[in-house]
Design a protein around this motif. Sequence first.
Motif, PDB file in Angstrom:
ATOM      1  N   ASP A 177     -15.041  14.992  -5.386  1.00 42.88           N
ATOM      2  CA  ASP A 177     -14.023  14.486  -6.302  1.00 42.88           C
ATOM      3  C   ASP A 177     -12.617  14.557  -5.711  1.00 42.88           C
ATOM      4  OD1 ASP A 177     -15.996  14.052  -8.236  1.00 42.88           O
ATOM      5  OD2 ASP A 177     -15.861  16.122  -8.938  1.00 42.88           O
ATOM      6  N   ALA A 178     -12.528  14.863  -4.435  1.00 44.38           N
ATOM      7  CA  ALA A 178     -11.213  14.977  -3.793  1.00 44.38           C
ATOM      8  C   ALA A 178     -10.566  13.609  -3.649  1.00 44.38           C
ATOM      9  CB  ALA A 178     -11.363  15.628  -2.423  1.00 44.38           C
ATOM     10  N   PRO A 179      -9.241  13.547  -3.587  1.00 44.56           N
ATOM     11  CA  PRO A 179      -8.562  12.265  -3.364  1.00 44.56           C
ATOM     12  C   PRO A 179      -9.028  11.621  -2.060  1.00 44.56           C
ATOM     13  CG  PRO A 179      -6.997  13.966  -3.998  1.00 44.56           C
ATOM     14  CD  PRO A 179      -8.292  14.657  -3.746  1.00 44.56           C
ATOM     15  N   GLN A 180      -9.047  10.304  -2.051  1.00 40.71           N
ATOM     16  CA  GLN A 180      -9.466   9.568  -0.856  1.00 40.71           C
ATOM     17  C   GLN A 180      -8.238   8.970  -0.166  1.00 40.71           C
ATOM     18  OE1 GLN A 180     -11.686   5.402   0.228  1.00 40.71           O
ATOM     19  NE2 GLN A 180     -12.623   6.604  -1.393  1.00 40.71           N
ATOM     20  N   VAL A 181      -8.107   9.251   1.116  1.00 43.96           N
ATOM     21  CA  VAL A 181      -7.042   8.670   1.933  1.00 43.96           C
ATOM     22  C   VAL A 181      -7.676   7.673   2.893  1.00 43.96           C
ATOM     23  CG1 VAL A 181      -5.157   9.085   3.541  1.00 43.96           C
ATOM     24  CG2 VAL A 181      -5.689  10.790   1.783  1.00 43.96           C
ATOM     25  N   ALA A 182      -7.270   6.429   2.799  1.00 45.16           N
ATOM     26  CA  ALA A 182      -7.780   5.384   3.680  1.00 45.16           C
ATOM     27  C   ALA A 182      -6.788   5.147   4.820  1.00 45.16           C
ATOM     28  CB  ALA A 182      -8.005   4.091   2.898  1.00 45.16           C
ATOM     29  N   VAL A 183      -7.291   5.173   6.044  1.00 40.01           N
ATOM     30  CA  VAL A 183      -6.475   4.933   7.228  1.00 40.01           C
ATOM     31  C   VAL A 183      -6.795   3.537   7.753  1.00 40.01           C
ATOM     32  CG1 VAL A 183      -6.027   5.670   9.604  1.00 40.01           C
ATOM     33  CG2 VAL A 183      -6.360   7.387   7.810  1.00 40.01           C
ATOM     34  N   VAL A 184      -5.856   2.613   7.618  1.00 41.30           N
ATOM     35  CA  VAL A 184      -6.017   1.249   8.141  1.00 41.30           C
ATOM     36  C   VAL A 184      -5.413   1.238   9.527  1.00 41.30           C
ATOM     37  CG1 VAL A 184      -5.390  -1.172   7.841  1.00 41.30           C
ATOM     38  CG2 VAL A 184      -6.012   0.220   5.846  1.00 41.30           C
ATOM     39  N   ASP A 185      -6.254   1.065  10.561  1.00 39.32           N
ATOM     40  CA  ASP A 185      -5.774   1.308  11.920  1.00 39.32           C
ATOM     41  C   ASP A 185      -6.725   0.688  12.941  1.00 39.32           C
ATOM     42  OD1 ASP A 185      -4.600   2.969  14.241  1.00 39.32           O
ATOM     43  OD2 ASP A 185      -3.468   3.716  12.532  1.00 39.32           O
ATOM     44  N   THR A 186      -6.860   1.349  14.107  1.00 38.49           N
ATOM     45  CA  THR A 186      -7.702   0.844  15.197  1.00 38.49           C
ATOM     46  C   THR A 186      -9.165   1.208  15.025  1.00 38.49           C
ATOM     47  OG1 THR A 186      -7.336   2.829  16.533  1.00 38.49           O
ATOM     48  CG2 THR A 186      -5.809   0.994  16.858  1.00 38.49           C
ATOM     49  N   GLY A 187      -9.472   2.023  14.024  1.00 41.42           N
ATOM     50  CA  GLY A 187     -10.836   2.477  13.835  1.00 41.42           C
ATOM     51  C   GLY A 187     -10.974   3.957  14.170  1.00 41.42           C
ATOM     52  N   ARG A 270      -9.788  -4.119   1.081  1.00 44.92           N
ATOM     53  CA  ARG A 270     -11.085  -3.446   1.185  1.00 44.92           C
ATOM     54  C   ARG A 270     -10.951  -1.948   0.901  1.00 44.92           C
ATOM     55  NH1 ARG A 270     -12.367  -5.442   5.692  1.00 44.92           N
ATOM     56  NH2 ARG A 270     -11.773  -3.748   7.095  1.00 44.92           N
ATOM     57  N   ALA A 271      -9.908  -1.330   1.434  1.00 37.65           N
ATOM     58  CA  ALA A 271      -9.684   0.101   1.193  1.00 37.65           C
ATOM     59  C   ALA A 271      -9.462   0.378  -0.290  1.00 37.65           C
ATOM     60  CB  ALA A 271      -8.493   0.586   2.012  1.00 37.65           C
ATOM     61  N   ALA A 272      -8.658  -0.461  -0.937  1.00 42.80           N
ATOM     62  CA  ALA A 272      -8.376  -0.274  -2.360  1.00 42.80           C
ATOM     63  C   ALA A 272      -9.633  -0.464  -3.196  1.00 42.80           C
ATOM     64  CB  ALA A 272      -7.285  -1.240  -2.804  1.00 42.80           C
ATOM     65  N   GLU A 273     -10.418  -1.483  -2.889  1.00 47.48           N
ATOM     66  CA  GLU A 273     -11.640  -1.755  -3.656  1.00 47.48           C
ATOM     67  C   GLU A 273     -12.683  -0.652  -3.484  1.00 47.48           C
ATOM     68  OE1 GLU A 273     -11.529  -6.649  -3.830  1.00 47.48           O
ATOM     69  OE2 GLU A 273     -12.761  -5.658  -2.309  1.00 47.48           O
ATOM     70  N   ALA A 276      -9.790   3.992  -2.542  1.00 45.94           N
ATOM     71  CA  ALA A 276      -8.695   4.758  -1.937  1.00 45.94           C
ATOM     72  C   ALA A 276      -7.631   5.104  -2.973  1.00 45.94           C
ATOM     73  CB  ALA A 276      -8.065   3.974  -0.795  1.00 45.94           C
ATOM     74  N   ASP A 277      -7.160   6.339  -2.923  1.00 45.84           N
ATOM     75  CA  ASP A 277      -6.017   6.766  -3.729  1.00 45.84           C
ATOM     76  C   ASP A 277      -4.717   6.587  -2.952  1.00 45.84           C
ATOM     77  OD1 ASP A 277      -7.435   8.012  -6.101  1.00 45.84           O
ATOM     78  OD2 ASP A 277      -8.334   9.139  -4.451  1.00 45.84           O
ATOM     79  N   VAL A 278      -4.788   6.809  -1.642  1.00 43.53           N
ATOM     80  CA  VAL A 278      -3.640   6.651  -0.748  1.00 43.53           C
ATOM     81  C   VAL A 278      -4.103   5.818   0.442  1.00 43.53           C
ATOM     82  CG1 VAL A 278      -1.848   7.817   0.591  1.00 43.53           C
ATOM     83  CG2 VAL A 278      -2.826   8.948  -1.421  1.00 43.53           C
ATOM     84  N   GLU A 313      -4.196   4.912  -9.859  1.00 46.51           N
ATOM     85  CA  GLU A 313      -3.003   4.730  -9.038  1.00 46.51           C
ATOM     86  C   GLU A 313      -3.379   4.669  -7.557  1.00 46.51           C
ATOM     87  OE1 GLU A 313      -0.219   7.835  -9.859  1.00 46.51           O
ATOM     88  OE2 GLU A 313      -0.091   7.378 -11.998  1.00 46.51           O
ATOM     89  N   ILE A 314      -2.746   3.756  -6.838  1.00 47.29           N
ATOM     90  CA  ILE A 314      -2.954   3.626  -5.391  1.00 47.29           C
ATOM     91  C   ILE A 314      -1.590   3.605  -4.730  1.00 47.29           C
ATOM     92  CG2 ILE A 314      -3.965   2.260  -3.533  1.00 47.29           C
ATOM     93  CD1 ILE A 314      -5.788   0.953  -5.673  1.00 47.29           C
ATOM     94  N   LEU A 315      -1.365   4.520  -3.818  1.00 44.31           N
ATOM     95  CA  LEU A 315      -0.086   4.603  -3.112  1.00 44.31           C
ATOM     96  C   LEU A 315      -0.270   4.133  -1.679  1.00 44.31           C
ATOM     97  CD1 LEU A 315       2.902   5.770  -3.471  1.00 44.31           C
ATOM     98  CD2 LEU A 315       2.057   7.710  -2.124  1.00 44.31           C
ATOM     99  N   LEU A 316       0.619   3.244  -1.220  1.00 44.99           N
ATOM    100  CA  LEU A 316       0.598   2.785   0.167  1.00 44.99           C
ATOM    101  C   LEU A 316       1.757   3.418   0.927  1.00 44.99           C
ATOM    102  CD1 LEU A 316      -0.402   0.078  -1.673  1.00 44.99           C
ATOM    103  CD2 LEU A 316      -0.886  -0.652   0.662  1.00 44.99           C
ATOM    104  N   VAL A 317       1.457   3.944   2.103  1.00 44.91           N
ATOM    105  CA  VAL A 317       2.430   4.609   2.953  1.00 44.91           C
ATOM    106  C   VAL A 317       2.399   3.924   4.319  1.00 44.91           C
ATOM    107  CG1 VAL A 317       3.107   6.795   4.019  1.00 44.91           C
ATOM    108  CG2 VAL A 317       2.028   6.794   1.754  1.00 44.91           C
ATOM    109  N   ALA A 318       3.582   3.593   4.873  1.00 43.88           N
ATOM    110  CA  ALA A 318       3.616   2.886   6.155  1.00 43.88           C
ATOM    111  C   ALA A 318       4.697   3.444   7.072  1.00 43.88           C
ATOM    112  CB  ALA A 318       3.857   1.388   5.942  1.00 43.88           C
ATOM    113  N   SER A 319       4.440   3.375   8.359  1.00 48.17           N
ATOM    114  CA  SER A 319       5.419   3.820   9.354  1.00 48.17           C
ATOM    115  C   SER A 319       6.544   2.799   9.464  1.00 48.17           C
ATOM    116  CB  SER A 319       4.740   4.016  10.708  1.00 48.17           C
ATOM    117  OG  SER A 319       3.920   2.916  11.030  1.00 48.17           O
TER     118      SER A 319
END
Length: 448
Positions: A177-187, A270-273, A276-278, A313-319
């Motif tokens: 039940d922990a929050p899910q963090v999705a990393v969109v990146d190189t894999g 895809r991550a949101a669906e 992902a929480d973050v 709620e879904i939060l997006l964080v970007a560099s």
Amino acid sequence: MSTSDGTGTDATRPRPYDPGRERAKVRQQVTELVRTAREPALRRQAARSVTERYRARCDRRLEPVRERDGRDVLVAADQLIVTRHTWENRGARAYLEARGLERAELDAPGIDDKVVLLRATDGCSAADLDDTVAELRLRGFAASQNQVLPCGPIMKNLGGPALAEALPRPRRRPGQDAPQVAVVDTGIDERVRRDGWLAHVPRHADGRDANLDPLDVEPGDGLLDLCAGHGTFVAGVVAQVAPAARITVHRALLGGGVGTEIDVATAIVRAAEQGADVINLSLGASTLYDQPSLAVEAALERVEEIEREEHREILLVASAGNAGDTRPVWPAAFRQVVAVAALTAEHRPAPWSSHGFWVDCSAVGEGVHAPFVEGQESYEFTADPDHFPTDAFARWSGTSFAAPQVAGRVAALMQEHGIGAHAAYARLRASGTPLPDYGRALRILPGL
């Protein structure tokens, strides 16, 4: 190459960990971040490298478009993106068809009802397509070339990461039940580490969810490619800050660590669906006309729809990017996205970090310490290559490694206080110190 007894040659044998060398390489990383932002020749070199590798990986051609300030923005050759409103306007469509553009298949679930992909039938240049975009903009229509988001100011310094000592084993296992963090990146690295780091990150070799980082795309020489291991390192930063969070990795950046805005937008949806929480986006670039990416904007609209439909709620964080100036970098500059700039290890503004009114917060981005991948660096990217052994660790510098600290800390606060992602971010931001053009300076991980 390794010898038959596995000891390796002098060129590839792992050297003993050297704290002095580690510190020197981090200083070199910072120097090269500054130089790459200022030297056109270095930016052209990086563009050539990623163009070759992207074509080898995807069989798609990238092409530079020269801007008024002399910078180049990479775009997918022969491709234009317009909003559905633009395409359904009779006059705009007639103009586009007269310019030799026809609708192409858009395999991008979640945004294919919001944007339309067009392809040039006569092989016109990127400069010609830019003229078409400019004309449409003058007529009040939304259009852009299919731009390459992770290139330009976000591109990593060519020096790559520095071999570092091991971190302690993870303290906790991710909970169901922990929050899910999705990393969109190189894999993610295909190898599952023996020390427990990132062992619980799902790995998929095939299909739409394929998320393995190929590490060595072109020329297939057995050496680590440009940006190889980037997604693994970013996921490792999240795991340090939020050891109980569920981490998923979505591959949007392909050969050479680049992907188009459609690649990135599709991965965001895809991550949101998938719950992902973050969502962490350690990628981005300045764009033509400094306008937001149409494809990513469509993806953010879809994320908001998911929030309403599923009451979450879904939060997006970007560099924020590594250009050292105030020019907006997308997707960080979207109002719906938390833009994260970088601080030095001494917690001062990093001069190489992109910054400005559009930045929300900042964290240390020099000499960040995290798990890395096994492999040998190439002399093409550094004059002093490292050999990273099994279960390696590294230090790397860039806003790419400040952003996942924020993503991870938000997830940790969500679990600690039983609150949603937006409330957790508000709590985190309130703990920071205001810093002009760098948002709120946050103390999360140390640097070097």
